[in-house]
Structure formats: C-alpha cells, structure tokens
Design a protein around this motif. Structure first.
Motif, PDB file in Angstrom:
ATOM      1  N   ILE A 194      31.921 -17.745  43.677  1.00  0.00           N
ATOM      2  CA  ILE A 194      31.244 -16.301  44.386  1.00  0.00           C
ATOM      3  C   ILE A 194      29.999 -16.011  43.697  1.00  0.00           C
ATOM      4  N   MET A 195      29.537 -16.599  42.523  1.00  0.00           N
ATOM      5  CA  MET A 195      28.214 -16.503  42.229  1.00  0.00           C
ATOM      6  C   MET A 195      27.293 -17.107  43.066  1.00  0.00           C
ATOM      7  N   TYR A 196      27.720 -18.033  43.984  1.00  0.00           N
ATOM      8  CA  TYR A 196      26.600 -18.607  44.806  1.00  0.00           C
ATOM      9  C   TYR A 196      26.369 -17.584  46.014  1.00  0.00           C
ATOM     10  N   LEU A 197      27.006 -16.591  46.214  1.00  0.00           N
ATOM     11  CA  LEU A 197      26.835 -15.609  47.114  1.00  0.00           C
ATOM     12  C   LEU A 197      25.492 -14.682  46.780  1.00  0.00           C
ATOM     13  N   GLY A 198      25.139 -14.894  45.468  1.00  0.00           N
ATOM     14  CA  GLY A 198      24.373 -13.793  44.814  1.00  0.00           C
ATOM     15  C   GLY A 198      22.925 -13.915  45.145  1.00  0.00           C
ATOM     16  N   ARG A 199      21.971 -13.194  44.715  1.00  0.00           N
ATOM     17  CA  ARG A 199      20.279 -13.253  45.142  1.00  0.00           C
ATOM     18  C   ARG A 199      19.942 -14.544  44.308  1.00  0.00           C
ATOM     19  N   GLU A 200      20.450 -15.083  43.679  1.00  0.00           N
ATOM     20  CA  GLU A 200      19.817 -16.185  42.966  1.00  0.00           C
ATOM     21  C   GLU A 200      20.076 -17.530  43.687  1.00  0.00           C
ATOM     22  N   ALA A 201      21.300 -17.352  44.742  1.00  0.00           N
ATOM     23  CA  ALA A 201      21.482 -18.367  45.478  1.00  0.00           C
ATOM     24  C   ALA A 201      21.213 -17.940  46.914  1.00  0.00           C
ATOM     25  N   MET A 202      22.395 -17.854  47.968  1.00  0.00           N
ATOM     26  CA  MET A 202      22.144 -17.507  49.322  1.00  0.00           C
ATOM     27  C   MET A 202      21.769 -16.337  49.674  1.00  0.00           C
ATOM     28  N   SER A 203      22.150 -15.268  48.751  1.00  0.00           N
ATOM     29  CA  SER A 203      21.919 -14.013  48.919  1.00  0.00           C
ATOM     30  C   SER A 203      22.610 -13.470  50.235  1.00  0.00           C
ATOM     31  N   ALA A 204      24.075 -13.588  50.234  1.00  0.00           N
ATOM     32  CA  ALA A 204      24.822 -13.300  51.309  1.00  0.00           C
ATOM     33  C   ALA A 204      25.032 -11.876  51.693  1.00  0.00           C
ATOM     34  N   ASN A 205      25.151 -11.394  52.854  1.00  0.00           N
ATOM     35  CA  ASN A 205      25.146  -9.959  53.353  1.00  0.00           C
ATOM     36  C   ASN A 205      26.855  -9.854  53.691  1.00  0.00           C
ATOM     37  N   LYS A 206      27.188  -9.335  52.674  1.00  0.00           N
ATOM     38  CA  LYS A 206      28.649  -8.699  52.886  1.00  0.00           C
ATOM     39  C   LYS A 206      29.867  -9.417  53.103  1.00  0.00           C
ATOM     40  N   THR A 207      29.741 -10.572  52.550  1.00  0.00           N
ATOM     41  CA  THR A 207      30.738 -11.480  52.643  1.00  0.00           C
ATOM     42  C   THR A 207      31.942 -10.953  52.166  1.00  0.00           C
ATOM     43  N   PRO A 208      33.215 -10.932  52.990  1.00  0.00           N
ATOM     44  CA  PRO A 208      34.343 -10.417  52.492  1.00  0.00           C
ATOM     45  C   PRO A 208      35.222 -11.053  51.529  1.00  0.00           C
ATOM     46  N   VAL A 209      35.506 -10.368  50.374  1.00  0.00           N
ATOM     47  CA  VAL A 209      36.211 -10.908  49.314  1.00  0.00           C
ATOM     48  C   VAL A 209      37.397 -10.118  49.194  1.00  0.00           C
ATOM     49  N   TYR A 210      38.500 -10.760  49.285  1.00  0.00           N
ATOM     50  CA  TYR A 210      39.765 -10.323  49.179  1.00  0.00           C
ATOM     51  C   TYR A 210      40.457 -10.580  47.871  1.00  0.00           C
ATOM     52  N   ALA A 211      41.176  -9.344  47.240  1.00  0.00           N
ATOM     53  CA  ALA A 211      41.510  -9.456  45.891  1.00  0.00           C
ATOM     54  C   ALA A 211      42.411  -8.460  45.480  1.00  0.00           C
ATOM     55  N   MET A 212      43.330  -8.512  44.532  1.00  0.00           N
ATOM     56  CA  MET A 212      43.909  -7.427  44.126  1.00  0.00           C
ATOM     57  C   MET A 212      43.516  -6.622  43.326  1.00  0.00           C
ATOM     58  N   PRO A 213      44.174  -5.374  43.040  1.00  0.00           N
ATOM     59  CA  PRO A 213      43.498  -4.208  42.251  1.00  0.00           C
ATOM     60  C   PRO A 213      42.683  -4.509  41.109  1.00  0.00           C
ATOM     61  N   THR A 235      33.642 -25.625  61.661  1.00  0.00           N
ATOM     62  CA  THR A 235      33.283 -24.168  62.257  1.00  0.00           C
ATOM     63  C   THR A 235      31.942 -24.423  62.718  1.00  0.00           C
ATOM     64  N   PRO A 236      31.773 -24.864  63.902  1.00  0.00           N
ATOM     65  CA  PRO A 236      30.278 -24.967  64.403  1.00  0.00           C
ATOM     66  C   PRO A 236      29.434 -23.575  64.383  1.00  0.00           C
ATOM     67  N   ASN A 237      28.157 -23.782  63.938  1.00  0.00           N
ATOM     68  CA  ASN A 237      27.172 -22.741  63.745  1.00  0.00           C
ATOM     69  C   ASN A 237      27.585 -21.732  62.774  1.00  0.00           C
ATOM     70  N   LYS A 238      28.314 -22.032  61.682  1.00  0.00           N
ATOM     71  CA  LYS A 238      28.838 -21.277  60.505  1.00  0.00           C
ATOM     72  C   LYS A 238      28.443 -21.945  59.373  1.00  0.00           C
ATOM     73  N   THR A 239      27.904 -21.447  58.329  1.00  0.00           N
ATOM     74  CA  THR A 239      27.600 -21.947  57.222  1.00  0.00           C
ATOM     75  C   THR A 239      28.446 -21.263  56.047  1.00  0.00           C
ATOM     76  N   VAL A 240      29.136 -20.326  56.078  1.00  0.00           N
ATOM     77  CA  VAL A 240      29.983 -19.681  55.095  1.00  0.00           C
ATOM     78  C   VAL A 240      31.243 -19.153  55.796  1.00  0.00           C
ATOM     79  N   PRO A 241      32.213 -19.214  54.953  1.00  0.00           N
ATOM     80  CA  PRO A 241      33.623 -18.754  55.558  1.00  0.00           C
ATOM     81  C   PRO A 241      33.497 -17.246  55.862  1.00  0.00           C
ATOM     82  N   ASP A 242      34.656 -16.858  56.620  1.00  0.00           N
ATOM     83  CA  ASP A 242      34.661 -15.251  57.081  1.00  0.00           C
ATOM     84  C   ASP A 242      35.103 -14.439  56.121  1.00  0.00           C
ATOM     85  N   GLY A 243      35.917 -14.926  54.936  1.00  0.00           N
ATOM     86  CA  GLY A 243      36.374 -14.413  53.987  1.00  0.00           C
ATOM     87  C   GLY A 243      36.845 -15.427  53.048  1.00  0.00           C
ATOM     88  N   VAL A 244      36.866 -14.627  51.800  1.00  0.00           N
ATOM     89  CA  VAL A 244      37.244 -15.498  50.423  1.00  0.00           C
ATOM     90  C   VAL A 244      38.416 -14.674  50.035  1.00  0.00           C
TER      91      VAL A 244
END
Length: 315
Positions: A124-143, A102-111
């Motif tokens: 998903i810990m690597y999306l946190g502030r100690e790592a890349m500090s991602a901005n609202k990466t969509p995470v799809y999960a059950m209840p 995916t040219p010009n993209k470093t993270v997927p559009d959803g997990v």
C-alpha cells in the motif's frame, strides 16, 4: 538484397511485431466474476534476497522462473470492478496485471489485508504521495490492522493524506461489495505480533471461495478446514513449506501446515473436493515452485492443484 526486398522485409517484421503487441493486450475475460492468481511466493518473493542455494540461483539464470509474492485478484466483469487480496511488495506489477481485466481502470476498487507481515500489506506504500498519490483507495482490514496503519508511520500518512480510506472489518461478518459479491473475514491462528490474521471467504451468488495464505497449523484453528473445503467451490490454501526439514532452522519457529500434512489431512475428501484446493504462498525452498519437480507431480497425482501465477480461476 535489393532495396525493394529490404523494405518488404522490414514492413513484414513491423507487422508481425505489431500483431504480437496487439495479442498481448487482448485478454480473454470470463463473463462472470473470477479470480486471477497475481503471485504465489512467500513474503520475500522468489528468488529470495541473499539466497545462494540452488533453488534461487537457477532463477537468476532463468528469469522466467521468478515468481511474485502471494496475492489474488477478484474481478467482476459485469460491473468492471476488481479487488486485490493482500498488498505485496510486488503491488505495482500485480495491480497492472489485474487492470488488464478491467478496461479504463489502473487500480483495484479495494484492497483486502490479511495481516501485518511484510508480504501482505507493505504494497500500500505505492498508494502514497511518493508514488501514485491515490485518492481514498478503500483498504479493508480488521481492528488491530486498522489501528496499526493509523498510528504507525509511514502508514499513518496514507490515512491523513487520504491516499487510502480505511474500511473496518469484523470477523465472521458480511462485507457487501456489490449486488453479486460479498466477503467474510475469518480469523485464523498465526504469529500476530502487530495485527490479527484473517483469511477471506468470498461469496458470489450461491458460490464460495476461500483464501487462507497464512495459518500456523490447521489443527490450531477452532474450525474444520476439511468441512470448509466441502462447502466452498475454490480454496486457496497456505502451502509455505512442502515438508518438515525444508529449511536449516527449527521450523516450529515459523509454523505453517506442510503440504505433506495437508494432503494427508485432506486424503479422505472426494476427488471433487480435492480438486477445489489450490496450494499457494510458497517459500523459496518449496519444490512446488518448480513444475518439473517430483513434489509438483505428487500434488497433482493426489488430485490437488498448485496455484499458477497469472492464471484465471473461475467459480
């Protein structure tokens, strides 16, 4: 060797090295949506921590035989989007590999998360502030998985800091990703200490793929896995253990369908349907990690496939 020859030799060496690097960067991308096998090992990876058995010792001598934790990526080259199914401890390397498509993209559009065992969500810990500090990466999960992430540290911090944006899933309900692709979560029986467990049915137009990396036994599921294989085009299925007695403990404590059992269950399928099956999620003791093993040859001789890390699988 005179100076002119030395300069020519160095120039040629630099040119060859540059060409190799360019070749490495170039990724042949199918024109329609496809999967990338980002890892094939059970949760603890291969080699596994503290393992002194031959199966792991040889990987320490030959690092090329190491394998990342079971995970697949879905790429839509038409929209330049990608999604990752499970967030493993190898999340950094796996997202980097996925991003080459995916040219010009470093993270997927959803997990998409299957369940709460260490090899399937901790990345998903690597999306946190100690790592890349991602901005609202969509995470799809059950209840139950959503509740677990929200109300337990350190995962809750990812939510409050808006590094991830939780997207609720409902079993057997369609989650539309774009005009071509949608996903249906399928609840399966597994050791659900903290969360429920699901597999995913991925739809691309009239084509379908199935991803079930963890299940206790096929006969415990209220649905027929053989019927599912018949109606999909690709099936990535739990192959944690090849056969009973593979580990030195009561294997009923860690129930999974043995590959030998699965092949017997699937034996009445047509060759076309057998070819849809890609066994994945191998424990470090599983001989399918060794492409030269008799077990590997047996699977192929029976018309099934073994998931290969970094390979592309098209619908």
């Amino acid at each position: 060797m005179n100076l002119r020859c030395l300069i020519s030799l160095l120039s040629l060496t630099l040119l060859v090295n540059c060409q190799k690097k360019e070749t490495k960067k170039q990724v042949k991308t199918p024109k329609e949506p496809f999967f990338v096998v980002l890892g094939v090992a059970q949760d603890a990876g291969y080699p596994q921590i503290a393992c002194e058995k031959t199966c792991c010792e040889k990987t320490r001598k030959d690092t090329e035989s190491e394998r990342m934790v079971s995970c697949i990526g879905l790429v839509d080259p038409i929209s330049n989007e990608s999604w990752i199914f499970d967030a493993t401890p190898d999340f950094t390397e796996q997202t980097e590999l996925l991003s080459t498509y995916t040219p010009n993209k470093t993270v997927p559009d959803g997990v998409f998360l299957t369940h709460g065992h260490i090899g399937h969500y901790t990345g998903i810990m690597y999306l946190g502030r100690e790592a890349m500090s991602a901005n609202k990466t969509p995470v799809y999960a059950m209840p139950r998985m959503l509740d677990y992430l929200t109300n337990n540290g350190p995962w809750g911090q990812l939510v409050t800091n808006k590094n991830i944006e939780l997207k609720p899933l409902t079993k057997d309900s369609l989650q539309v990703l774009n005009e071509r692709i949608s996903v249906i979560p399928l609840e399966v029986p597994h050791r659900d200490e903290y969360t429920e467990t699901v597999g995913f049915e991925v739809h691309y137009k009239e084509k379908k793929a199935l991803f079930i990396p963890d299940i206790d036994k096929w006969e415990k599921w209220e649905r027929s896995i053989t019927d599912y294989i018949k109606k999909v085009d690709i099936a990535f299925l739990d192959a944690t253990f090849f056969k009973n007695g593979e580990i030195n403990r009561d294997m009923s404590e860690v129930p999974h369908p043995f590959v030998e059992e699965s092949m017997k269950l699937f034996s009445q399928l047509s060759i076309k349907d057998k070819n849809k099956v890609h066994f994945i999620h191998f424990n470090h003791t599983n001989p399918l990690l060794d492409e030269s093993s008799e077990a590997f040859k047996t699977v192929l001789e029976n018309n099934f496939k073994v998931a290969v890390e970094k390979s592309v699988v098209s619908f």
